[in-house]
Write a protein that holds these residues in place. Sequence first.
Motif, PDB file in Angstrom:
ATOM      1  N   SER A 169       0.797  -1.313  -0.072  1.00 46.62           N
ATOM      2  CA  SER A 169      -0.032  -0.102   0.021  1.00 46.62           C
ATOM      3  C   SER A 169       0.932   1.340   0.128  1.00 46.62           C
ATOM      4  CB  SER A 169      -0.681  -0.096   1.228  1.00 46.62           C
ATOM      5  OG  SER A 169       0.075   0.085   2.332  1.00 46.62           O
ATOM      6  N   GLU A 207      -3.134   1.822  -7.710  1.00 44.69           N
ATOM      7  CA  GLU A 207      -3.235   3.058  -7.223  1.00 44.69           C
ATOM      8  C   GLU A 207      -1.881   3.781  -7.592  1.00 44.69           C
ATOM      9  OE1 GLU A 207      -3.542   3.198  -3.010  1.00 44.69           O
ATOM     10  OE2 GLU A 207      -5.655   2.451  -3.033  1.00 44.69           O
ATOM     11  N   THR A 252      -6.505  10.598  -9.544  1.00 46.18           N
ATOM     12  CA  THR A 252      -7.855  10.113  -9.525  1.00 46.18           C
ATOM     13  C   THR A 252      -8.040   9.695 -11.024  1.00 46.18           C
ATOM     14  OG1 THR A 252      -8.575  12.436  -9.723  1.00 46.18           O
ATOM     15  CG2 THR A 252      -8.608  11.631  -7.557  1.00 46.18           C
ATOM     16  N   ALA A 261      -7.490   6.171 -11.314  1.00 50.24           N
ATOM     17  CA  ALA A 261      -8.547   5.338 -10.517  1.00 50.24           C
ATOM     18  C   ALA A 261      -9.984   5.247 -11.268  1.00 50.24           C
ATOM     19  CB  ALA A 261      -8.866   5.965  -9.291  1.00 50.24           C
ATOM     20  N   ASP A 264     -11.626   1.756 -13.025  1.00 47.85           N
ATOM     21  CA  ASP A 264     -12.778   1.501 -12.548  1.00 47.85           C
ATOM     22  C   ASP A 264     -13.928   0.828 -13.271  1.00 47.85           C
ATOM     23  OD1 ASP A 264     -14.085   1.402  -9.973  1.00 47.85           O
ATOM     24  OD2 ASP A 264     -15.623   2.701 -10.830  1.00 47.85           O
ATOM     25  N   TRP A 310     -15.330  -2.851 -13.243  1.00 47.16           N
ATOM     26  CA  TRP A 310     -14.869  -3.352 -12.286  1.00 47.16           C
ATOM     27  C   TRP A 310     -16.007  -3.431 -11.058  1.00 47.16           C
ATOM     28  CZ3 TRP A 310     -11.617  -6.461  -9.652  1.00 47.16           C
ATOM     29  CH2 TRP A 310     -11.346  -6.393  -8.268  1.00 47.16           C
ATOM     30  N   ASP A 311     -16.344  -4.785 -10.888  1.00 45.24           N
ATOM     31  CA  ASP A 311     -17.552  -4.678  -9.842  1.00 45.24           C
ATOM     32  C   ASP A 311     -16.949  -5.674  -8.636  1.00 45.24           C
ATOM     33  OD1 ASP A 311     -19.883  -5.535  -8.185  1.00 45.24           O
ATOM     34  OD2 ASP A 311     -20.927  -6.026  -9.973  1.00 45.24           O
ATOM     35  N   ARG A 312     -16.522  -4.953  -7.815  1.00 42.06           N
ATOM     36  CA  ARG A 312     -15.682  -5.519  -6.728  1.00 42.06           C
ATOM     37  C   ARG A 312     -16.444  -6.226  -5.799  1.00 42.06           C
ATOM     38  NH1 ARG A 312     -13.576  -5.578  -1.388  1.00 42.06           N
ATOM     39  NH2 ARG A 312     -11.276  -5.081  -1.287  1.00 42.06           N
ATOM     40  N   GLN A 367      -6.579  -4.600   1.669  1.00 45.54           N
ATOM     41  CA  GLN A 367      -7.504  -4.678   0.704  1.00 45.54           C
ATOM     42  C   GLN A 367      -7.653  -3.113   0.439  1.00 45.54           C
ATOM     43  OE1 GLN A 367      -8.657  -7.406  -0.049  1.00 45.54           O
ATOM     44  NE2 GLN A 367      -7.761  -8.448   1.872  1.00 45.54           N
ATOM     45  N   ARG A 368      -8.135  -2.848  -0.997  1.00 45.15           N
ATOM     46  CA  ARG A 368      -8.320  -1.485  -1.345  1.00 45.15           C
ATOM     47  C   ARG A 368      -9.576  -1.680  -2.264  1.00 45.15           C
ATOM     48  NH1 ARG A 368      -5.259  -0.643   1.688  1.00 45.15           N
ATOM     49  NH2 ARG A 368      -3.653   0.558   1.902  1.00 45.15           N
ATOM     50  N   GLN A 369     -10.068  -0.449  -2.646  1.00 48.86           N
ATOM     51  CA  GLN A 369     -11.171  -0.350  -3.723  1.00 48.86           C
ATOM     52  C   GLN A 369     -10.913  -1.127  -5.080  1.00 48.86           C
ATOM     53  OE1 GLN A 369     -14.288   0.620  -3.453  1.00 48.86           O
ATOM     54  NE2 GLN A 369     -14.616   0.181  -5.519  1.00 48.86           N
ATOM     55  N   HIS A 370      -9.558  -1.035  -5.384  1.00 52.16           N
ATOM     56  CA  HIS A 370      -9.171  -1.718  -6.512  1.00 52.16           C
ATOM     57  C   HIS A 370      -8.377  -2.662  -6.363  1.00 52.16           C
ATOM     58  CE1 HIS A 370     -10.762   2.378  -8.139  1.00 52.16           C
ATOM     59  NE2 HIS A 370     -11.466   1.438  -8.900  1.00 52.16           N
TER      60      HIS A 370
END
Length: 696
Positions: free
Chosen positions: A492, A518, A533, A536, A540, A543-545, A566-569
């Motif tokens: 991270s 990121e 951003t 990002a 995205d 992407w359906d996390r 863990q991250r959003q992506h």
Amino acid sequence: MFIMHIALQGCLRAHDVEYGLTADTGGHIRYLLELAQASARDHDIERIDIVTRAFDTDFTDGDYRSGLEYVSPKVRIIRLPTPDPAYRSKEDLWDQLPAFSDALVDYIGTLARAPDVLHAHYADAAHVAADVKQRQGIPFVFTAHSLGQPKRDYAAAAANTPSAQASRALDRRIHTENQALRDASLVIASSRDEAELQYAQYPDYEPGRIRVIRPASDLQAFARSQPNDRVHALLSRFLNEPDKPALLAIARPVTRKNLASLVRAYGESPELQAQANLVILAGGRQSLDALEPEIADNLREMLELIDHYDLYGRVAYPKQHHGADVPAVYAWARERGGLFANVAFNEPFGLTLLEAAAAGLPVIATDSGGPNDIIEQCHNGVLVNPCSTHAIASAATALFDDRERWLACQAGGRKATAVFNWARHVDYYHRLLNRLCGVGPKRAPVERACPDAMLVCDIDGTLVGCSQGVTHFNAWQASQSRLRFGVATGRSFHSALLILEQSGIAWPDFLITSVGAEIYRLAPDGVAYVRDTRWAEQIDRGWDRAAVADVLDRVPGLIAQSPLEQRQHKISYLCEPDTDIAPRLRAQLADHGLEARLIHSNDRCVDVLPIHASKGAAVAYLAEDTGTHHERVYVAGDSGNDLEMLQTLPCAIVVANYRDGLNKAAGLGHAYFARATHARGVIEGVAHFQAQCHVS
């Protein structure tokens, strides 16, 4: 440099601090005093003022009204009055802040020179610092020490509904903490958990303005600690078998410290009671009725639980103890083969864990907060869910039963004095402050001399792994004025900065983190990083996390890594060694109409990303964005985690200490396999491709 600290909570004084006297008189005061004294040892620090609130007390003979008190020749405490002369808890300080701000501005106006930087401790001090910054233009740094949102979370987890008044106070605190995130020039966090999970719950969270600087502590007294007769007498009078191992806790009896759960865990476990005594040092007291309500309520609950489980003769809970005896208490527990327990609902860092580690006492620690970092560094204990009394008791009994593991944890803990030391802490802290105040070098990309090439390196095993190589790399890289330098890592953002700082690697112009999920770029101030951003938004798409996680969470043998990974992506798992797992997981996702990029590395790690995200794609994106020709982009790595990046870019460097069979991997015919290891191999590879470019 002139540093001014603002700290309004608790009973702050230069010497013999009365820890535990109030709910707000705790570890942050020790941290602040030790930080100030460690800072003062730097010859470039001219002066340090610690500004706090003057007040009268009727619960101690201590003098908290005096306007000036010296800690050392360079460090002094300044106390400024507010309209109410009485002591106030943090929940009741808010209506005093406007007057305190006015008094502080007036005080600064009397000085021959204004401070270069303000450092606010807790949200109320940040509110004051933001006001002073607006009126005087002085930048400020914010250290939260503890945050309101986690407090709300653990209260909900414990089904503890606060009163309407307490709820309003907590709302105000959380709102002010968010304002501090917005207004501070730099935010200092104690741990990755604080920087990446706790702050992430706030609307104005910007990870690039947060730096993790692990708190230090003067641990020599604990490393040298030996038991003494006074401590033995203090504790043994409670115990039928005083020579049994001790499960020791030292904490203020406030709700967050969760001492009641520790007593419940002990009371509900006959096995743990047979193995050990329970020893709790919870500050000093005379009469419960004379204490603050929160402290009194928690102590009453603890005493009622001791009575409920009939633990007399097995629990020691002295009313008073000398602060100077605390190292000997750890040693007393160590000599009996004991353990230290900190099962707070949330522990921003955990100085007591460092004390226990230095004293040679393995620990059982909450998995919420800074203990994650301490145990990751020192391997000195076990993390537990603080809301599960069964987990607390099971971890303790298992460690008591396993002498070999106990000794390994003890040996690991001895490293605490070297890892969490003040010299390392203030070196990083002062370099950040110097950049913030415009002193010393700034290496923002926009200031470099027309860069037309880019070097992107993996960290672990590539840049890091040879200290002499790092020294050589720093000198070489500083001479490359036309070369942008960045890292691409599975770590991270804050984990990457920590390992770079710990290894002594110069701050990069950009970081590609979380395996390409990121991107962060160094801001023009040379201190903060700004998250990209646009990248990002680009990855995205499609992407359906939640759907991907739902499918993979049901795969047998695939275990989700900790929330910190863990991250959003990015979704990260652990698996059993299995070379075919990535294709099988892709097939399972395809059966559900889902696409994702899966990266299997180091035998046991599986990272799942959006299909458009990867290290290589992120490097290509940055090259295009900066107008860098792809043949002037050098990438370096050592493992399967880097394979896609090495395959994608033409100037690929594999350092000699590679692993994961990179020499047999497809698509690396163009790569240069260096003869040198780690950072020296990177330099060798760049020279190779630069020579080729010159020849052509």
